[in-house]
Design a protein around this motif. Structure first.
Motif, short mmCIF file in Angstrom:
data_model
loop_
_atom_site.label_atom_id
_atom_site.label_comp_id
_atom_site.label_asym_id
_atom_site.label_seq_id
_atom_site.Cartn_x
_atom_site.Cartn_y
_atom_site.Cartn_z
N ARG A 63 0.83 -1.21 0.00
CA ARG A 63 0.00 0.00 0.00
C ARG A 63 0.86 1.26 0.00
O ARG A 63 0.58 2.23 -0.73
CB ARG A 63 -0.93 0.00 1.21
CG ARG A 63 -2.17 -0.86 1.06
CD ARG A 63 -3.17 -0.59 2.16
NE ARG A 63 -2.72 -1.12 3.44
CZ ARG A 63 -3.13 -2.28 3.93
NH1 ARG A 63 -3.98 -3.02 3.26
NH2 ARG A 63 -2.70 -2.69 5.12
N LEU A 64 1.89 1.26 0.82
CA LEU A 64 2.77 2.43 0.89
C LEU A 64 3.51 2.65 -0.42
O LEU A 64 3.73 3.79 -0.85
CB LEU A 64 3.75 2.28 2.06
CG LEU A 64 3.12 2.35 3.45
CD1 LEU A 64 4.11 1.87 4.51
CD2 LEU A 64 2.66 3.76 3.76
N ARG A 65 3.91 1.55 -1.07
CA ARG A 65 4.57 1.67 -2.38
C ARG A 65 3.61 2.25 -3.41
O ARG A 65 4.01 3.09 -4.23
CB ARG A 65 5.05 0.28 -2.84
CG ARG A 65 6.21 -0.27 -2.03
CD ARG A 65 7.52 0.32 -2.49
NE ARG A 65 7.89 -0.20 -3.81
CZ ARG A 65 8.60 0.47 -4.72
NH1 ARG A 65 8.99 1.69 -4.46
NH2 ARG A 65 8.91 -0.09 -5.86
N GLU A 66 2.34 1.84 -3.34
CA GLU A 66 1.34 2.38 -4.27
C GLU A 66 1.12 3.87 -4.03
O GLU A 66 0.72 4.60 -4.94
CB GLU A 66 0.03 1.61 -4.12
CG GLU A 66 0.11 0.18 -4.65
CD GLU A 66 -1.13 -0.61 -4.34
OE1 GLU A 66 -1.96 -0.14 -3.52
OE2 GLU A 66 -1.28 -1.72 -4.91
N VAL A 89 -9.43 4.04 14.55
CA VAL A 89 -9.91 3.57 13.25
C VAL A 89 -9.90 4.69 12.21
O VAL A 89 -9.35 4.54 11.12
CB VAL A 89 -11.31 2.97 13.37
CG1 VAL A 89 -11.82 2.50 12.01
CG2 VAL A 89 -11.31 1.81 14.36
N TYR A 90 -10.53 5.82 12.53
CA TYR A 90 -10.72 6.88 11.53
C TYR A 90 -9.42 7.32 10.86
O TYR A 90 -9.34 7.32 9.61
CB TYR A 90 -11.44 8.08 12.15
CG TYR A 90 -11.51 9.26 11.21
CD1 TYR A 90 -12.50 9.31 10.23
CD2 TYR A 90 -10.57 10.29 11.27
CE1 TYR A 90 -12.55 10.37 9.34
CE2 TYR A 90 -10.62 11.35 10.39
CZ TYR A 90 -11.61 11.38 9.42
OH TYR A 90 -11.65 12.42 8.54
N PRO A 91 -8.37 7.71 11.59
CA PRO A 91 -7.18 8.20 10.89
C PRO A 91 -6.51 7.15 10.02
O PRO A 91 -5.94 7.48 8.98
CB PRO A 91 -6.26 8.66 12.04
CG PRO A 91 -6.74 7.92 13.24
CD PRO A 91 -8.21 7.77 13.06
N GLU A 92 -6.59 5.87 10.42
CA GLU A 92 -5.96 4.83 9.63
C GLU A 92 -6.73 4.56 8.34
O GLU A 92 -6.14 4.32 7.29
CB GLU A 92 -5.85 3.54 10.45
CG GLU A 92 -4.68 3.53 11.40
CD GLU A 92 -3.35 3.66 10.67
OE1 GLU A 92 -3.07 2.85 9.76
OE2 GLU A 92 -2.59 4.58 10.99
N ILE A 93 -8.06 4.61 8.39
CA ILE A 93 -8.84 4.42 7.17
C ILE A 93 -8.56 5.55 6.19
O ILE A 93 -8.39 5.33 4.98
CB ILE A 93 -10.35 4.34 7.49
CG1 ILE A 93 -10.64 3.09 8.32
CG2 ILE A 93 -11.18 4.33 6.21
CD1 ILE A 93 -10.22 1.80 7.69
N VAL A 94 -8.49 6.77 6.69
CA VAL A 94 -8.20 7.92 5.83
C VAL A 94 -6.79 7.79 5.23
O VAL A 94 -6.56 8.09 4.06
CB VAL A 94 -8.35 9.23 6.62
CG1 VAL A 94 -7.86 10.41 5.80
CG2 VAL A 94 -9.80 9.43 7.02
N ARG A 95 -5.84 7.32 6.04
CA ARG A 95 -4.46 7.19 5.56
C ARG A 95 -4.33 6.08 4.53
O ARG A 95 -3.69 6.24 3.49
CB ARG A 95 -3.52 6.93 6.74
CG ARG A 95 -2.05 6.81 6.35
CD ARG A 95 -1.17 6.49 7.54
NE ARG A 95 -1.37 5.12 8.01
CZ ARG A 95 -0.77 4.05 7.48
NH1 ARG A 95 0.01 4.19 6.42
NH2 ARG A 95 -0.98 2.85 7.99
N PRO A 98 -7.04 6.83 0.76
CA PRO A 98 -7.22 8.27 0.52
C PRO A 98 -8.33 8.60 -0.46
O PRO A 98 -8.80 9.74 -0.50
CB PRO A 98 -5.85 8.70 -0.01
CG PRO A 98 -5.23 7.45 -0.54
CD PRO A 98 -5.72 6.34 0.35
N ALA A 99 -8.78 7.63 -1.26
CA ALA A 99 -9.86 7.90 -2.21
C ALA A 99 -11.22 8.04 -1.51
O ALA A 99 -12.17 8.59 -2.09
CB ALA A 99 -9.93 6.80 -3.26
#
Length: 286
Positions: A63-66, A89-95, A98-99
């Motif tokens: 994911r980070l590479r993408e 949960v919220y900040p990790e889902i946003v991170r 991002p779409a």
């Protein structure tokens, strides 16, 4: 049981890790040679064996590479997150996704959307893994009857709130949070199943002590994307496991360990959720 049998049950071969993550075995070998990642144990005959937890770390690297990070930096960030797992949960889902669009919603609107999700779960007949964060147990008290009914047919149900008194049952696991836990500020409803994958995660904005309760504002995201929902479910289960919930730990190693079903929800689910939520909000204004 001898050591080789335990390895076969508890550890993955490089082929199994490749299949679980979508990263070719040759690529995994190259990563190991250059960056000592993923880290393998060796059998007496020299074969690589990987802990099941490495699945998520490899997926995080992908994911980070993408997102554009160089491999070395992606590996370092993913391994750091492994030693310090996310607590909200919220900040990790946003991170991670991002779409997914975020928006600010008042508590009244969040109530409507949460009730709409609960209704959809009940009406669908889907038997999934259900998680809810209520901040305070007094907030959960008003929802208890609904969640007891949902828990009756769910495969598992976990609810989170600031440490306090709450009656639990075999079907419903209460997870008590410490006052400084990041999840205390969150509002979360997650249902993960092949038939219906849906997640709502919200974070209460600071500085609202003077506002009426239902006027409080939350930054929120909701999604029907099975991958984002699976991440939300794993994050909830990780917090529960960190609080000593052995059933949540089993979920992380079992039902929530693999890739989610690509279907997730029927095409009309988003429309039904919007209609139900709007009806609840309109009723709340009257």
């Amino acid at each position: 049981m001898d050591a080789s049998s335990r390895i076969a049950q508890e550890w993955l071969t490089i082929g199994e890790l490749a299949e679980a993550t979508g990263v070719a075995a040759a690529t995994l070998r190259a990563w190991e040679a250059r960056h000592d990642f993923p880290r393998a144990q060796r059998t007496p005959r020299g074969h690589r064996r990987y802990a099941r937890a490495e699945i998520e770390v490899v997926r995080d690297v992908v994911r980070l590479r993408e997102d554009g990070l160089q491999l070395e930096n992606a590996v370092a960030l993913a391994q750091e997150a492994r030693t310090q797992p996310p607590a909200a949960v919220y900040p990790e889902i946003v991170r991670r996704h991002p779409a997914e669009r975020t928006q600010q919603l008042r508590k009244l609107s969040l109530l409507g959307l949460s009730w709409a999700i609960e209704d959809e779960v009940a009406a669908s007949g889907a038997q999934g893994h259900l998680f809810g964060a209520f901040q305070q147990w007094r907030n959960f008290a008003s929802a208890r009857a609904r969640w007891d009914e949902l828990a009756r047919t769910a495969r598992s149900t976990h609810v989170f709130a600031l440490d306090g008194e709450v009656a639990t049952s075999d079907a419903l696991h209460a997870v008590h949070l410490e006052p400084d836990a990041p999840m205390v500020r969150e509002w979360t409803v997650v249902h993960d199943s092949p038939e219906l994958a849906v997640a709502l995660a919200a974070w209460e904005l600071p500085g609202q002590s003077g506002l009426p309760d239902r006027e409080r504002v939350f930054e929120s995201v909701w999604t029907l994307d099975p991958a984002a929902v699976r991440d939300a479910a794993r994050l909830c289960a990780s917090v529960a496991a960190g609080r000593g919930d052995t059933d949540a730990r089993d979920l992380l190693q079992g039902a929530l360990a693999g890739s989610p079903s690509p279907s997730g929800a029927s095409p009309g689910t988003a429309t039904r959720l919007a209609q139900r939520a709007l009806a609840y909000v309109e009723a709340g204004h009257r």
